[in-house]
Design an enzyme around this catalytic site. Sequence first.
Site, PDB file in Angstrom:
ATOM      1  N   ASP A  30      -2.029  -3.738   1.287  1.00 36.38           N
ATOM      2  CA  ASP A  30      -1.470  -2.578   1.984  1.00 36.38           C
ATOM      3  C   ASP A  30      -0.481  -1.869   1.078  1.00 36.38           C
ATOM      4  O   ASP A  30      -0.105  -2.401   0.032  1.00 36.38           O
ATOM      5  CB  ASP A  30      -0.877  -2.961   3.346  1.00 36.38           C
TER       6      ASP A  30
ATOM      7  N   TYR B 144       2.801  -0.158  -0.793  1.00 37.87           N
ATOM      8  CA  TYR B 144       4.192  -0.522  -0.998  1.00 37.87           C
ATOM      9  C   TYR B 144       5.042   0.128   0.094  1.00 37.87           C
ATOM     10  O   TYR B 144       4.755   1.247   0.527  1.00 37.87           O
ATOM     11  CB  TYR B 144       4.670  -0.042  -2.369  1.00 37.87           C
TER      12      TYR B 144
ATOM     13  N   PHE C  95      -2.103  -0.874  -5.874  1.00 40.37           N
ATOM     14  CA  PHE C  95      -1.324  -1.381  -7.008  1.00 40.37           C
ATOM     15  C   PHE C  95      -0.529  -0.297  -7.748  1.00 40.37           C
ATOM     16  O   PHE C  95       0.296  -0.609  -8.602  1.00 40.37           O
ATOM     17  CB  PHE C  95      -2.203  -2.150  -8.015  1.00 40.37           C
TER      18      PHE C  95
ATOM     19  N   HIS D  88      -4.665 -13.588  -7.639  1.00 40.01           N
ATOM     20  CA  HIS D  88      -3.876 -12.369  -7.454  1.00 40.01           C
ATOM     21  C   HIS D  88      -2.815 -12.257  -8.555  1.00 40.01           C
ATOM     22  O   HIS D  88      -2.250 -13.264  -8.985  1.00 40.01           O
ATOM     23  CB  HIS D  88      -3.198 -12.395  -6.079  1.00 40.01           C
TER      24      HIS D  88
END
Length: 225
Positions: free
Chosen positions: A66, A68, A79, A189
Amino acid sequence: MSIDLEASWLQILKGEFEKDYMIKLKQTLKDEKQAGYKIYPKGSDIFNAFTQTPFNQVKVVIIGQDPYHGPGQAHGLSFSVQRGVRIPPSLQNIYKELVTDIPGFVIPPHGDLTEWANQGVLLLNATLTVREGEANAHQKSGWETFTDKVISEISAKKEGVIFILWGSFAKSKARFIDAKKHTVLTGVHPSPLSAHAGFFGSKPFSKTNAVLISQGKKPIDWQIH
């Protein structure tokens, strides 16, 4: 929430905006704004991933969770953060991996990944909005239904797309991808909590370009300027 979807995407997804889940989602966002909550990204950036990477140009999909949730960060690309904002830890680790994976890569002074999006890298978050200061605030509000449909449509209507799935959440989206038609790269991740457990050294960017070259497509220039 303004529905300003790029034309090629709208042709594929327009039916979603008439469904009950999307009508409820739009009302939820409207109610939260009226209650004084700040929602990120701003309305004109919610569908930025689609604006920057039209359907017919999608070559690679990088799935995030989701947006920031800090001021000025999110702008609709997974990202990625807007210029002038501190580079988040996960993106710092992505840049570190690029240094070892792509010869000559130089870490840029900002975290705006629009240059990737403009080359056919769909930077797709599973949830497209968030409340300020509340990570995952809009999970299970309807966005996942929409973005799962996006992944399914790419899988069904395109050939040879490379899906990059980092972490268990992104890997859960593999069920929407036909692995016989597409390349699925899974890995750890890039979060500081997990990057040292296998993200570093996984070389997802050179692997992606190797596949693109084998398909006769132009590789991605991963260098951000």
